[in-house]
Write a protein that holds these residues in place. Structure first.
Motif, PDB file in Angstrom:
ATOM      1  N   HIS A  90      34.117  45.804 -58.121  1.00 20.41           N
ATOM      2  CA  HIS A  90      32.943  46.277 -58.864  1.00 20.41           C
ATOM      3  C   HIS A  90      31.730  46.362 -57.941  1.00 20.41           C
ATOM      4  N   ALA A  91      30.688  47.015 -58.429  1.00 23.63           N
ATOM      5  CA  ALA A  91      29.475  47.227 -57.630  1.00 23.63           C
ATOM      6  C   ALA A  91      28.853  45.916 -57.150  1.00 23.63           C
ATOM      7  N   ASP A  92      28.966  44.856 -57.953  1.00 21.25           N
ATOM      8  CA  ASP A  92      28.376  43.567 -57.572  1.00 21.25           C
ATOM      9  C   ASP A  92      29.283  42.759 -56.646  1.00 21.25           C
ATOM     10  N   GLY A  93      30.414  43.322 -56.261  1.00 20.99           N
ATOM     11  CA  GLY A  93      31.337  42.634 -55.367  1.00 20.99           C
ATOM     12  C   GLY A  93      32.052  41.471 -56.016  1.00 20.99           C
ATOM     13  N   GLY A  94      32.003  41.392 -57.341  1.00 23.92           N
ATOM     14  CA  GLY A  94      32.665  40.304 -58.049  1.00 23.92           C
ATOM     15  C   GLY A  94      31.897  38.998 -57.984  1.00 23.92           C
ATOM     16  N   ILE A  95      30.621  39.083 -57.627  1.00 26.14           N
ATOM     17  CA  ILE A  95      29.800  37.871 -57.528  1.00 26.14           C
ATOM     18  C   ILE A  95      28.818  37.839 -58.694  1.00 26.14           C
ATOM     19  N   ARG A  96      28.742  36.684 -59.337  1.00 25.98           N
ATOM     20  CA  ARG A  96      27.771  36.514 -60.406  1.00 25.98           C
ATOM     21  C   ARG A  96      27.110  35.147 -60.264  1.00 25.98           C
ATOM     22  N   ILE A  97      25.898  35.053 -60.775  1.00 26.96           N
ATOM     23  CA  ILE A  97      25.154  33.796 -60.760  1.00 26.96           C
ATOM     24  C   ILE A  97      25.239  33.196 -62.158  1.00 26.96           C
ATOM     25  N   VAL A  98      25.670  31.952 -62.220  1.00 25.91           N
ATOM     26  CA  VAL A  98      25.864  31.267 -63.506  1.00 25.91           C
ATOM     27  C   VAL A  98      24.860  30.124 -63.597  1.00 25.91           C
ATOM     28  N   PRO A  99      24.161  30.013 -64.710  1.00 31.43           N
ATOM     29  CA  PRO A  99      23.259  28.864 -64.876  1.00 31.43           C
ATOM     30  C   PRO A  99      24.053  27.555 -64.896  1.00 31.43           C
ATOM     31  N   MET A 100      23.471  26.521 -64.334  1.00 33.92           N
ATOM     32  CA  MET A 100      24.099  25.209 -64.428  1.00 33.92           C
ATOM     33  C   MET A 100      23.638  24.610 -65.759  1.00 33.92           C
ATOM     34  N   PHE A 101      24.371  24.961 -66.798  1.00 35.88           N
ATOM     35  CA  PHE A 101      24.049  24.498 -68.139  1.00 35.88           C
ATOM     36  C   PHE A 101      24.051  22.969 -68.167  1.00 35.88           C
ATOM     37  N   PRO A 102      23.281  22.374 -69.069  1.00 37.02           N
ATOM     38  CA  PRO A 102      23.199  20.908 -69.135  1.00 37.02           C
ATOM     39  C   PRO A 102      24.567  20.229 -69.256  1.00 37.02           C
ATOM     40  N   GLU A 103      25.523  20.887 -69.893  1.00 39.40           N
ATOM     41  CA  GLU A 103      26.869  20.297 -70.045  1.00 39.40           C
ATOM     42  C   GLU A 103      27.598  20.222 -68.703  1.00 39.40           C
ATOM     43  N   LEU A 104      27.181  21.025 -67.726  1.00 32.67           N
ATOM     44  CA  LEU A 104      27.845  21.055 -66.421  1.00 32.67           C
ATOM     45  C   LEU A 104      27.228  20.089 -65.408  1.00 32.67           C
ATOM     46  N   GLU A 105      25.939  19.882 -65.507  1.00 31.09           N
ATOM     47  CA  GLU A 105      25.214  19.113 -64.488  1.00 31.09           C
ATOM     48  C   GLU A 105      25.830  17.758 -64.146  1.00 31.09           C
ATOM     49  N   PRO A 106      26.124  16.907 -65.137  1.00 25.55           N
ATOM     50  CA  PRO A 106      26.661  15.592 -64.767  1.00 25.55           C
ATOM     51  C   PRO A 106      28.024  15.679 -64.074  1.00 25.55           C
ATOM     52  N   HIS A 107      28.804  16.693 -64.414  1.00 27.89           N
ATOM     53  CA  HIS A 107      30.122  16.845 -63.796  1.00 27.89           C
ATOM     54  C   HIS A 107      29.998  17.320 -62.351  1.00 27.89           C
ATOM     55  N   PHE A 108      29.090  18.273 -62.103  1.00 23.51           N
ATOM     56  CA  PHE A 108      28.831  18.684 -60.722  1.00 23.51           C
ATOM     57  C   PHE A 108      28.340  17.490 -59.910  1.00 23.51           C
ATOM     58  N   GLN A 109      27.414  16.721 -60.478  1.00 23.17           N
ATOM     59  CA  GLN A 109      26.836  15.594 -59.752  1.00 23.17           C
ATOM     60  C   GLN A 109      27.896  14.539 -59.437  1.00 23.17           C
ATOM     61  N   ALA A 110      28.769  14.256 -60.385  1.00 21.86           N
ATOM     62  CA  ALA A 110      29.819  13.250 -60.160  1.00 21.86           C
ATOM     63  C   ALA A 110      30.756  13.665 -59.028  1.00 21.86           C
ATOM     64  N   VAL A 111      31.114  14.947 -58.987  1.00 23.18           N
ATOM     65  CA  VAL A 111      31.995  15.435 -57.914  1.00 23.18           C
ATOM     66  C   VAL A 111      31.239  15.414 -56.584  1.00 23.18           C
ATOM     67  N   PHE A 112      29.974  15.820 -56.609  1.00 27.91           N
ATOM     68  CA  PHE A 112      29.161  15.804 -55.388  1.00 27.91           C
ATOM     69  C   PHE A 112      29.044  14.386 -54.832  1.00 27.91           C
ATOM     70  N   ASP A 113      28.828  13.427 -55.720  1.00 29.22           N
ATOM     71  CA  ASP A 113      28.668  12.033 -55.287  1.00 29.22           C
ATOM     72  C   ASP A 113      29.925  11.488 -54.614  1.00 29.22           C
ATOM     73  N   GLN A 114      31.087  11.998 -54.982  1.00 28.06           N
ATOM     74  CA  GLN A 114      32.344  11.531 -54.394  1.00 28.06           C
ATOM     75  C   GLN A 114      32.837  12.399 -53.236  1.00 28.06           C
ATOM     76  N   ALA A 115      32.166  13.524 -52.991  1.00 28.62           N
ATOM     77  CA  ALA A 115      32.620  14.448 -51.940  1.00 28.62           C
ATOM     78  C   ALA A 115      32.473  13.819 -50.556  1.00 28.62           C
TER      79      ALA A 115
END
Length: 173
Positions: A90-115
């Motif tokens: 597609h014209a956008d190259g298949g790239i999209r920007i997704v908001p980090m909805f409040p339901e996602l934030e703690p899960h991203f942070q938990a994975v980041f903390d263990q990375a």
């Protein structure tokens, strides 16, 4: 087109329905409270994030989640970049920007903390092609005391899309 161009007199496929219609029984809305129960039984932060990305981020699992790198995640801007191989043409190259909805934030942070330092991919544990995420998710759904829905990953993605269309104009979603 062939009839209009007078190449043939009648459509040889007229007896076949022209519209593809999906099976309505496979269209399942998965409520957030059910997903949260399943997230609670998942064994580690990466599994929890996979589930959250499907349900609260609308990502395709495994392709989009496994392509996610830490360089794609913008904690300060509360968003992340998703690369979709399926729509790369597609014209956008298949790239999209997704908001980090409040339901996602703690899960991203938990994975980041263990990375590990220098870790490239957000999801690093379940990258093997032999990993069957569908079968394992069904086990977690049952362990949470829920009945597995038909298309376990796809129904999560569609459930999020349904919620977002109720809140925002479709062109934004």
């Amino acid at each position: 087109v062939a009839i209009r161009r007078k190449l043939i007199q009648e459509n040889p496929f007229a007896h076949i329905p022209a519209q593809v219609v999906g099976d309505p029984a496979r269209r399942i809305f998965v409520p957030q409270d059910v997903v949260n129960k399943v997230i609670d039984v998942c064994p580690d932060p990466q599994w929890k994030l996979l589930l959250a990305l499907a349900r609260f981020g609308g990502l395709r699992i495994p392709s989009e989640a496994l392509a996610l790198t830490w360089a794609d995640v913008d904690f300060a801007g509360r968003r992340f970049r998703v690369r979709a191989a399926k729509t790369a043409h597609h014209a956008d190259g298949g790239i999209r920007i997704v908001p980090m909805f409040p339901e996602l934030e703690p899960h991203f942070q938990a994975v980041f903390d263990q990375a590990q330092e220098g870790e490239l991919y957000v999801i690093s544990r379940y990258r093997s092609p032999s990993t069957n995420l569908r079968t394992q998710l069904i086990r977690y759904i049952l362990q949470a005391g829920e009945k597995p829905w038909i298309k376990v990953w796809q129904n999560l993605r569609v459930s999020r899309a349904t919620e977002l269309v109720d809140q925002f104009p479709s062109h934004v979603c």
